[in-house]
Design a protein around this motif. Structure first.
Motif, PDB file in Angstrom:
ATOM      1  N   LEU A   1      45.032  40.762  49.125  1.00 63.83           N
ATOM      2  CA  LEU A   1      44.799  40.594  47.738  1.00 63.83           C
ATOM      3  C   LEU A   1      43.659  39.583  47.684  1.00 63.83           C
ATOM      4  O   LEU A   1      42.727  39.461  46.518  1.00 63.83           O
ATOM      5  N   LEU A   2      44.243  38.257  48.327  1.00 64.00           N
ATOM      6  CA  LEU A   2      43.071  36.993  48.124  1.00 64.00           C
ATOM      7  C   LEU A   2      41.898  37.318  48.714  1.00 64.00           C
ATOM      8  O   LEU A   2      40.988  36.383  48.191  1.00 64.00           O
ATOM      9  N   ALA A   3      41.653  38.291  49.534  1.00 65.39           N
ATOM     10  CA  ALA A   3      40.253  38.556  50.057  1.00 65.39           C
ATOM     11  C   ALA A   3      39.403  39.129  48.795  1.00 65.39           C
ATOM     12  O   ALA A   3      38.156  38.654  48.609  1.00 65.39           O
TER      13      ALA A   3
ATOM     14  N   ARG B   1      35.988  40.978  39.028  1.00 64.39           N
ATOM     15  CA  ARG B   1      36.465  39.612  38.412  1.00 64.39           C
ATOM     16  C   ARG B   1      37.710  39.974  37.778  1.00 64.39           C
ATOM     17  O   ARG B   1      38.686  39.290  38.014  1.00 64.39           O
ATOM     18  N   PRO B   2      37.808  40.901  36.808  1.00 62.50           N
ATOM     19  CA  PRO B   2      39.027  41.322  36.095  1.00 62.50           C
ATOM     20  C   PRO B   2      40.062  41.747  37.147  1.00 62.50           C
ATOM     21  O   PRO B   2      41.324  41.499  36.966  1.00 62.50           O
ATOM     22  N   LEU B   3      39.768  42.355  38.093  1.00 66.72           N
ATOM     23  CA  LEU B   3      40.624  42.846  39.133  1.00 66.72           C
ATOM     24  C   LEU B   3      41.124  41.917  39.879  1.00 66.72           C
ATOM     25  O   LEU B   3      42.487  41.589  40.453  1.00 66.72           O
ATOM     26  N   SER B   4      40.329  40.716  40.196  1.00 68.46           N
ATOM     27  CA  SER B   4      40.802  39.399  40.937  1.00 68.46           C
ATOM     28  C   SER B   4      41.604  38.783  40.128  1.00 68.46           C
ATOM     29  O   SER B   4      42.625  38.244  40.544  1.00 68.46           O
TER      30      SER B   4
ATOM     31  N   GLU C   1      38.616  34.329  33.241  1.00 68.94           N
ATOM     32  CA  GLU C   1      39.295  33.582  34.267  1.00 68.94           C
ATOM     33  C   GLU C   1      40.791  33.119  33.025  1.00 68.94           C
ATOM     34  O   GLU C   1      41.819  32.828  33.693  1.00 68.94           O
ATOM     35  N   THR C   2      40.451  32.912  31.897  1.00 61.04           N
ATOM     36  CA  THR C   2      41.541  32.484  31.034  1.00 61.04           C
ATOM     37  C   THR C   2      42.560  33.434  30.970  1.00 61.04           C
ATOM     38  O   THR C   2      43.827  33.133  31.007  1.00 61.04           O
ATOM     39  N   VAL C   3      42.230  34.824  30.841  1.00 62.09           N
ATOM     40  CA  VAL C   3      43.344  35.829  30.579  1.00 62.09           C
ATOM     41  C   VAL C   3      44.065  35.775  31.897  1.00 62.09           C
ATOM     42  O   VAL C   3      45.106  36.116  31.965  1.00 62.09           O
TER      43      VAL C   3
END
Length: 463
Positions: free
Chosen positions: A81-83, A272-275, A28-30
């Protein structure tokens, strides 16, 4: 009548929970730094001589019209994308409910109350400002959200690492925030329903759940099915991001015999990295580009709608979260961790006033059809989030030495067994290992001292 026993608030996390938190917040920080860069890029692009091209890209339509999906790029970012972002939020919520901080109702009561007060107070502040100023109350939900990625990006930029208990509290606030933001979007921003499409989406979700129950594996099964469910949900009139949440909540987030990680955690680790690294920054790129001029900034602080958003984020969030936390702790007799103080809670509450991604989305939904007011609300979200970030940075910097000492103690692993020493202090084997380590270090020190002494004697001896 039984007297409630004292409980520890913001106490030490369990080791598995701490490891999960560390891994999740690292991503999340990245992602938050990328989100920050995307927002800055959008503002520069929209306010540069190429500003017309920014609007052209935003409004460019693409997609199969026959399926009701001929959408603008901005629309694809907000609904498509927000999905992905809300899919991860759904998994996070499920995990928190079955294996995390929210699984114990007594332990969950305090952060849930804090999060609810942290959403109610901004909505109340916004409504009060607009009732007094004769503005529109339609945007009451805009300042209610917290953007965890942006908050962590601020921490990364100012170089402050929070103790794990404070980071867990911030993450739990954000998860509960996301839950109620989802409910707000589903209840208050659902247009006329297409029951055929909605029925198809529900049937698709039932198939998704059945495949999970049967243990069917393979992305090539679930990804096409997820796209069909999303398309049907979009055409139903319910906001399409609800499809992502629903699928995330269906994943199993508890481990079985022989499993190191649950399927939910495994998929979250992949998605998560994709999001955080792609979906949310692209949404920011195509949503945060608003005109920033002296007149526009003046309007933000003089118009009731935009002033309500700013005050909701900066004042409402801080007072709501801190007040809700203090009251909940007072009436549940929960003792604050002696290593921390109530100003630490207020600093985190102020940091939670950074409401970016979901606030921008709700702003677009609340004032759909009024492009000028939508842009003004977006500018208010940006300015309110910036003010909250600056205030939180100042408050956190005042305690940075204390945080550094706590984080150092949490991470110390002198016996190098991969488990922080703070989790082994009650283990007799740990003390035996530490005694051996100290004895070895002392022997090495004595040996170096003898060698140094011999070297000096040789240098002093006449040739």
């Amino acid at each position: 009548m039984s007297v409630p026993t004292d409980r520890k608030f913001l106490g030490r996390l369990s080791l598995p929970e701490r490891r999960y938190l560390t891994d999740a917040l690292r991503t999340e920080t990245v992602g938050g730094v990328l989100l920050l860069l995307a927002a800055v890029a959008a503002l520069v692009w929209a306010n540069s001589p190429l500003g017309d091209s920014y609007e052209s890209v935003q409004d460019f339509h693409i997609g199969p019209a026959a399926l009701g999906l001929d959408l603008s790029i901005q629309h694809w970012a907000a609904d498509g994308l927000l999905a992905i972002f809300f899919f991860v939020a759904g998994i996070e919520l499920k995990r928190e409910l079955v294996a995390g901080e929210l699984r114990d109702p007594k332990a969950a009561a305090l952060p849930v109350v804090a999060a609810l007060c942290g959403m109610a107070a901004p909505a109340l502040v916004y409504t009060l400002v607009n009732v007094v100023g004769d503005g529109s109350t339609a945007g009451w939900a805009v300042p209610t959200a917290t953007d965890i990625a942006f908050a962590l990006a601020v921490l990364a930029v100012i170089g402050t690492s929070l103790p794990s208990a404070l980071r867990a509290f911030l993450l739990t606030l954000a998860v509960v925030d996301d839950l109620f933001a989802i409910l707000i979007i589903a209840i208050f921003f659902t247009s006329d329903l297409n029951f055929a499409a909605l029925g198809g989406a529900v049937a698709g979700l039932a198939v998704f759940w059945l495949l999970l129950r049967k243990g069917v594996r393979g992305w090539y099964v679930y990804v096409p099915l997820a796209l069909v469910i999303w398309g049907l949900m979009y055409n139903s009139g319910v906001h399409a991001t609800i499809a992502g949440v629903a699928m995330g909540l269906m994943l199993r987030c508890t481990t079985r015999d022989g499993e190191e990680h649950s399927p939910g955690e495994h998929i979250e680790h992949l998605v998560r990295p994709l999001s955080a690294g792609l979906a949310v920054p692209l949404f920011a790129l195509f949503s945060a580009g608003v005109s920033v001029t002296g007149g526009a900034i003046h309007d933000v602080f003089t118009q009731p709608v935009t002033l309500g958003v700013v005050l909701g984020l900066v004042v409402g969030k801080a007072i709501g979260i801190f007040g809700g936390t203090w009251l909940a702790a007072r009436f549940t007799r929960a003792e604050l961790n002696p290593d921390l103080a109530w100003p630490d809670v207020f600093a985190v509450a102020t940091l939670a006033g950074i409401g970016f991604t979901v606030s921008l989305l709700i702003g677009e939904l609340a004032f759909a059809g009024d492009e000028a007011l939508t842009d003004e609300v977006k500018a208010a979200v940006l300015i309110g989030s910036l003010i909250a970030a600056v205030l939180a940075s100042v408050l956190l910097k005042l305690r940075v030495r204390k945080y550094q000492a706590l984080v150092s103690a949490e991470e110390r692993d002198e016996d190098e067994d991969g488990i922080p020493d703070i989790y082994e202090q009650d283990n007799p084997e740990y003390h035996l290992r530490m005694a051996e380590i100290y004895e070895r270090k002392a022997a090495e020190h004595r040996k170096r001292a003898q060698l140094a002494g011999a070297s000096r004697d040789g240098a002093d001896r006449p040739a």
